[in-house]
Design a protein around this motif. Structure first.
Motif, short mmCIF file in Angstrom:
data_model
loop_
_atom_site.label_atom_id
_atom_site.label_comp_id
_atom_site.label_asym_id
_atom_site.label_seq_id
_atom_site.Cartn_x
_atom_site.Cartn_y
_atom_site.Cartn_z
N PRO A 31 24.27 14.48 10.23
CA PRO A 31 23.75 13.10 10.23
C PRO A 31 22.67 12.90 11.31
N ALA A 32 21.48 12.50 10.90
CA ALA A 32 20.32 12.46 11.78
C ALA A 32 20.55 11.57 13.00
N GLU A 33 21.24 10.45 12.81
CA GLU A 33 21.38 9.50 13.91
C GLU A 33 22.29 10.04 15.02
N ASN A 34 23.09 11.06 14.72
CA ASN A 34 23.97 11.64 15.74
C ASN A 34 23.53 13.03 16.18
N ARG A 35 22.43 13.50 15.63
CA ARG A 35 22.01 14.88 15.87
C ARG A 35 21.45 15.06 17.29
N MET B 136 34.81 12.56 23.34
CA MET B 136 36.13 11.92 23.42
C MET B 136 36.35 11.37 24.83
N SER B 137 37.43 10.61 25.01
CA SER B 137 37.60 9.98 26.31
C SER B 137 38.56 10.72 27.23
N ALA B 138 39.43 11.57 26.68
CA ALA B 138 40.35 12.30 27.56
C ALA B 138 40.77 13.61 26.91
N VAL B 139 41.19 14.54 27.76
CA VAL B 139 41.54 15.89 27.30
C VAL B 139 42.83 16.34 27.97
N MET B 249 41.66 10.42 12.04
CA MET B 249 40.94 11.64 11.69
C MET B 249 41.15 12.72 12.75
N TYR B 250 41.64 13.88 12.29
CA TYR B 250 41.81 15.03 13.16
C TYR B 250 40.73 16.06 12.86
N MET B 251 40.03 16.51 13.88
CA MET B 251 39.06 17.58 13.66
C MET B 251 39.57 18.91 14.19
N ASP B 252 39.68 19.89 13.28
CA ASP B 252 40.00 21.25 13.66
C ASP B 252 38.73 21.82 14.30
N GLY B 253 38.81 22.12 15.59
CA GLY B 253 37.63 22.52 16.34
C GLY B 253 37.33 24.01 16.32
N ALA B 254 37.92 24.74 15.38
CA ALA B 254 37.71 26.19 15.33
C ALA B 254 36.23 26.53 15.24
N PRO B 265 31.88 15.23 17.97
CA PRO B 265 32.88 14.81 16.97
C PRO B 265 33.26 13.33 17.08
N ALA B 266 33.35 12.82 18.30
CA ALA B 266 33.75 11.41 18.44
C ALA B 266 32.71 10.49 17.81
N GLU B 267 31.45 10.90 17.85
CA GLU B 267 30.39 10.05 17.28
C GLU B 267 30.42 10.06 15.75
N LEU B 268 31.08 11.07 15.18
CA LEU B 268 31.27 11.07 13.72
C LEU B 268 32.47 10.21 13.34
N GLY B 269 33.24 9.79 14.35
CA GLY B 269 34.38 8.93 14.07
C GLY B 269 35.73 9.61 14.22
N PHE B 270 35.74 10.87 14.66
CA PHE B 270 37.03 11.55 14.82
C PHE B 270 37.82 10.94 15.97
N ASP B 271 39.14 10.91 15.79
CA ASP B 271 40.03 10.31 16.79
C ASP B 271 40.61 11.36 17.73
N VAL B 272 40.78 12.57 17.22
CA VAL B 272 41.43 13.61 18.01
C VAL B 272 41.00 14.96 17.46
N MET B 273 40.94 15.95 18.33
CA MET B 273 40.51 17.29 17.93
C MET B 273 41.07 18.32 18.91
#
Lengths: 447, 501, 133
Positions: A31-35, B136-139, B249-254, B265-273
């Motif tokens: 997605p371009a806006e997040n790239r 993300m905000s914490a690890v 949304m869980y992202m498998d970070g492999a 990933p957080a900017e795509l909307g993922f909650d946890v990874m």
């Protein structure tokens, strides 16, 4: 660009072959806006600068090569022979991965097979896996095995309260959604009390040997009682103790699990360690994790390969009993090298040295005014000291004034054990160190 | 496996004896001191064993044995290792040195935090960096491997719904292209895996996704870029559909090696990874582990992180550094292992990120993706490819041809060994028949990629002209194809009879 | 490859089990197609199935493992278990060599013969196998 070999000419030729102008073009589907977001990280450093920065961080820590250490409680300062590190630093071992292709992995495969064989010898059980993350997760997987063995129909797990508190907590974390329920460890139940809790719903009874307080419990009749109830018996064991004490197999256990860190693995602030897991051939098909078996290649030559594969997550998916994918391969290798080096007589010697030094320390401390040692049961290398003051206070003084890392404060986990210190002594503690500790405690009690 | 010709009478000798077959009774490999304290009485003999059946070998026996074993392995340090989904990049040697500094390697995990401030500062720094890279905000650094991180994440999602009074949310949606760990993790957490198909382009089928999104959805696990090596075309729509249904949304970070500085990933909307430090951040794979699988969460899931995690417990000022300590996230799912995680692996990853910096990490991903696309394009006309589009850091092709019907992906893999190359991942993802999943990584040079391409093209020729060459492969490895059926039927997991003396 | 044996007197499920009624009892096994897909079978796990126990149609009662796969076996019909094929304990490979004969899994006494009507006959099953080839 660190660790990236491409020259400008390489990039140009490669982009041309792909048919794009710039590397950025390859990310068109993002997605371009997040790239290409800003990354707020420090600038990259040269190797020298990295070594300076990290050397600085390391130098702040009190390391056990500069202090006398009497802290155990699940991680121990045993001697690590030099050979181990040299073998672990073989790139052929540490930069390989899971031996999916046996033709290119006989080294890893045979080393794990030997590890399995030595763990079986140590625990007196017939089958070992290639390891779990640590002792705590091995215990959690023992519960998983028991649950799978009874197909979820037996739901009760009896834990002795003298199992390492962290291990019990981890098993609970693992099983918060699995339907298993844990009993027995909230109070001060003895072995006979645990036996009384057995019933038709019990899948597993687990004890620690030596227990968290370093003591050898009386297990007479335990295995028979567990098996009469149709349940399984798991023992959490210290592998060094098994150099002199009877094996879990001889005591009738169905599973032995534990922390293999003592077998040649440095303390490393808690990891990576080695969770070992052994069981009977009857239960082996329910074991989680990787298992290596002997076979032959097409020329009839002895060879090794991953076996019992269909239990694993990549094949069994949602029906797998565990999601474990990796093992602590390099740590298992360390244990193999360690056990090979110390061998039959050396492991006994490490165990006895620890035993004698611990008993010397215990007697000296027990003789001090204000201190008393719990001699109610035989113990191995750890023992409980009732102190005249809070343990934290004693430990502060020990490290500041005496260069000693003191024992574990049991009141952190057991409210009733106020002012009780769990002291660990291994073959690496010299008589001088022990005498200094005793002297320090004497002065602290008087102060 | 029927083509095996087992010569039982006249078998060649083993490549290397077992350690138990070496040495002699009474031999020892390490010298231990005499007791320097008065010896105590041993406990009651009934508690003791007679002996432990361990090897009796000299130090040199041990060294030669394990060095010879090591020489039977293929490894990143010996050759190209394009094992898809595993990111077999070069493991920098300084990382090993840093992890072995006494201040890191010789520190007990239960020491007073005030005596290990350097170790805690390192963990805190790494937590911050991994949070920044993911957005993300914490690890929590506690999980010991990717699968362990996944397990944390799914338990966190479960705990979140329970805390919100929605324990009925038990469905975890998983694409059919997923790693096997995803459904296995879901079952382990006591939730139900619901598999949905991919469409013809290798993306999640949005209509199928909508169908399963109801009030019982707990969340969805997805790998980005997905296991076919492509960035989901509709990733934001997927996230929106699941979020609208009340799922997380869980992202498998492999596959993070395709994302560093490219997308958070957080900017795509993922909650946890989770991360795999042993993939993305160059820590060694160790012949199967140890790894490290930190889990990162947004504000919503942060209170549920496994713990403890490191935080600043006393602010510092110009003269004094801050005081670090362990804290338990308020609604933590609990500890996932004893102590704090695989610290030694964290040290290595810290060294790597420090060396790369922000710009370096972005270059890592740019070149990983460049290498993968370069090889993909070069093989495109020769090997069938299910998807003709740009890939991330890896891509999948099919290891069979209509006009060479006897050849399978496995044969190609075995033949690659004769060219000194480790095979790609075989038969995964499951939805591509005869899959070969190829991941070169950024540390391989153009020559190394060219050499692989050349081998692959040659093997395609051989497959058509001389299929026996492939069926009989490998020819130059220490052992030939091994009998897996025999291993499974005549289980031999231990070379010694077990005694209960 | 598409020449799997499909006996005319058996009924079949979508999970590739067969059931053959012989008087009051019925034998259950895996089809030739199923054993071919699994390849070399190395282990059969009967779980807690025992003579005298009950099976319910659709219930997973056993699992069959090959080197590379594992497959659950579901009961094609309900009934009381009257026999378990003990030969499979040591020689599970007979499922590969003789799936409809020596390789049977269990025999049951049918509790509801009407259940069989839901299953495929040989013709329907042959088409079903073809459709997946």
């Amino acid at each position: 660009m660190t660790y990236i070999p491409h020259t400008d000419a390489d990039r140009e030729a490669m982009l041309k072959a792909i048919g794009v102008e710039r590397i950025e073009d390859l990310f068109a589907e993002v997605p371009a806006e997040n790239r290409f977001p800003e990354l707020h990280l420090p600038q990259g450093k040269s190797e020298m600068e990295v070594a300076w920065e990290m050397g600085g961080l390391a130098s702040v820590n009190a390391a056990v090569n500069e202090y006398a250490v009497f802290l155990g409680a699940g991680a121990y300062n045993h001697f690590v022979p030099s050979v181990i590190n040299h073998i672990l630093l073989r790139g052929e071992f540490y930069t390989a991965y899971t031996p999916y292709q046996p033709e290119l992995s006989q080294g890893t495969l045979q080393a794990i097979y030997e590890y399995q064989s030595m763990m079986c010898a140590l625990t007196g059980l017939e089958a070992a896996n290639a390891s779990h993350y640590d002792g705590a997760t091995s215990l959690a997987e023992a519960v998983t095995l028991a649950r799978a063995h009874y197909r979820g129909k037996r739901k009760k797990v009896i834990f002795s309260p003298s199992i390492n508190p962290q291990y019990r907590a981890v098993a609970r974390t693992y099983h918060q959604g699995s339907g298993m329920k844990f009993v027995g460890d909230k109070g001060s139940a003895t072995i006979p009390d645990l036996i009384d809790m057995l019933d038709e719903d019990t899948a597993l009874l687990a004890v620690q040997y030596p227990n968290f307080f370093g003591q050898i419990d009386d297990f007479n009749g335990l295995a028979d009682a567990v098996h009469e109830a149709g349940a399984l018996l798991c023992m959490v064991v210290d592998p060094i103790a098994l150099g002199m004490f009877k094996s879990p197999g001889a005591l009738g256990a169905d599973m032995a699990v534990g922390e293999g860190q003592s077998l040649g693995i440095p303390l490393s602030f808690g990891g990576p360690y080695l969770g070992f897991f052994t069981t009977t051939m009857k239960l082996v098909r329910k074991i989680a994790g990787r298992v290596i078996g002997e076979t032959v290649d097409k020329y009839g030559r002895r060879a090794y390969v991953m076996t019992l594969r269909p239990r694993e997550q990549d094949i069994r998916r949602e029906k797998a009993t565990s999601n474990i994918c990796s093992n602590q391969g390099l740590m298992a290798l360390a244990a193999s090298v360690y056990l090979s080096l110390v061998g039959k007589s050396g492991l006994r010697r490490v165990a006895e040295l620890s035993y004698h030094k611990a008993h010397y320390a215990a007697q000296q401390i027990d003789a001090l005014e204000g201190f008393s040692v719990d001699f109610s049961k035989p113990f191995f290398k750890e023992f409980v000291v009732q102190c005249p003051k809070p343990v934290a206070e004693i430990n502060d003084a020990l490290i500041e004034d005496w260069g000693i890392i003191g024992g574990y404060d049991l009141s952190k986990d057991y409210a009733a054990r106020e002012n009780q210190m769990l002291i660990a002594v291994t073959e690496t503690n010299t008589r001088d160190e022990i005498d200094t500790l005793v002297e320090a405690l004497r002065e602290l009690a008087e102060a | 496996m029927t083509e095996l010709h087992i010569q039982t009478n006249d078998a060649p000798p083993p490549l290397e004896p077992l350690i138990y077959e070496l040495g002699a009774p009474g031999r020892v490999g390490v010298n231990l001191p005499e007791p320097d304290v008065p010896t105590a009485d041993l406990p009651d003999a009934a508690l003791l064993r007679d002996e432990v059946d361990l090897p009796e070998v000299s130090e040199q026996d041990v060294v030669r044995h394990f060095v010879r074993l090591s020489q039977l392995n293929h490894a990143v340090d010996t050759g190209f290792y394009p094992l898809g989904s595993c990111t077999m990049k070069y493991n920098p040697k300084i990382n090993e040195d840093m992890a072995r500094l006494p201040g890191f390697a010789l520190v007990h995990p239960l020491q007073d935090p005030e005596t290990v401030q350097g170790a805690l500062a390192l963990m805190y720094g790494l937590q911050q960096w991994l949070a920044e890279i993911s957005g993300m905000s914490a690890v929590s650094l506690q999980p010991a491997a990717g699968a362990h991180g996944e397990f944390s994440g799914i338990l966190m999602i479960r705990a979140y719904h329970i805390a919100n009074g929605e324990p009925h949310r038990t469905k975890i949606i998983i694409p059919d292209s997923a790693h096997g760990t995803n459904p296995a993790t879901t079952s382990m957490a006591g939730l139900q895996a619901v598999e949905i198909p991919s469409d013809a382009n290798g993306d999640v089928d949005l209509d199928e996704l909508r169908k399963v999104c109801d009030e019982n959805v707990a969340g969805m696990m997805i790998t980005v870029p997905n296991t076919l090596g492509v960035f989901e075309a509709h990733i934001k729509e997927i996230v929106e559909i699941v979020h609208e249904a009340g799922g997380l949304m869980y992202m498998d970070g492999a596959n993070m090696n395709a994302m560093l500085g490219v997308i958070k990933p957080a900017e795509l909307g993922f909650d946890v990874m989770h991360y795999n430090l042993h993939k993305t951040f160059s820590t060694p794979h160790g012949g199967g582990g140890p790894g490290s699988g930190p889990v990162a969460a947004n504000d919503k899931l942060r209170p549920f992180l496994p713990g403890p995690i490191v935080d600043v417990v006393e602010q510092g000022d110009e003269d004094t550094p801050p005081l670090y300590g362990f804290v338990h996230p308020p609604q933590s799912i609990g500890p996932l292992k004893a102590f704090w995680g695989n610290f030694g692996i964290m040290v290595r990853a810290y060294a790597y990120i420090a060396a790369q910096g922000a710009d370096g990490l972005r270059e890592v991903t740019r070149h990983a993706v460049l290498n993968a696309n370069y090889i993909r394009v070069a093989l495109k006309g020769t090997y069938p490819m299910p998807f003709d589009r740009f890939c991330g850091h890896e891509f999948v092709c099919e290891g069979h041809w209509k006009d060479a019907p006897g050849i399978h992906a496995l044969d190609i893999s075995k033949r690659l060994m004769d060219y000194g190359i480790h095979p790609p991942t075989n038969y995964f993802p499951l939805i591509v028949p005869e899959a070969l999943l190829i991941e070169p990584t950024e540390t391989e040079s153009k020559e190394s990629c060219d050499n692989f391409i050349e081998a692959m093209l040659k093997i395609a020729e051989e497959a058509h002209e001389n299929p026996e060459l492939l069926h009989e492969a490998p020819h130059v490895t220490p052992v030939g194809r091994v009998d897996e059926v025999r291993a499974a039927k005549q289980l031999n997991l231990c070379c010694r009879p077990v005694s209960h003396e | 490859m598409a020449d799997w044996k499909i006996p005319a007197d058996c009924k079949f499920t979508e999970n590739d089990e067969w059931i053959l009624v012989e008087g009051e009892t019925a034998k259950i096994g895996l089809t030739d197609y199923a054993q071919d897909q699994l390849s070399d079978i190395v282990f059969v796990d009967f779980g807690d199935v025992e003579v005298g126990g009950a099976l319910t149609q659709g219930e997973a009662f056993a699992s069959v493992e090959s080197v590379k796969a594992a497959s659950d076996v579901y009961a094609p019909a309900s009934g009381e278990v009257v026999a378990v094929n003990e030969v499979l304990e040591d020689t599970p490979e007979v499922i590969n060599s003789d799936p409809y004969g020596e390789g049977w899994l269990v025999a049951i006494k049918l509790s509801d013969p009407a259940e069989l009507e839901k299953l495929m006959d040989a013709d329907a099953y042959a088409k079903y196998c073809e459709s997946r080839a």
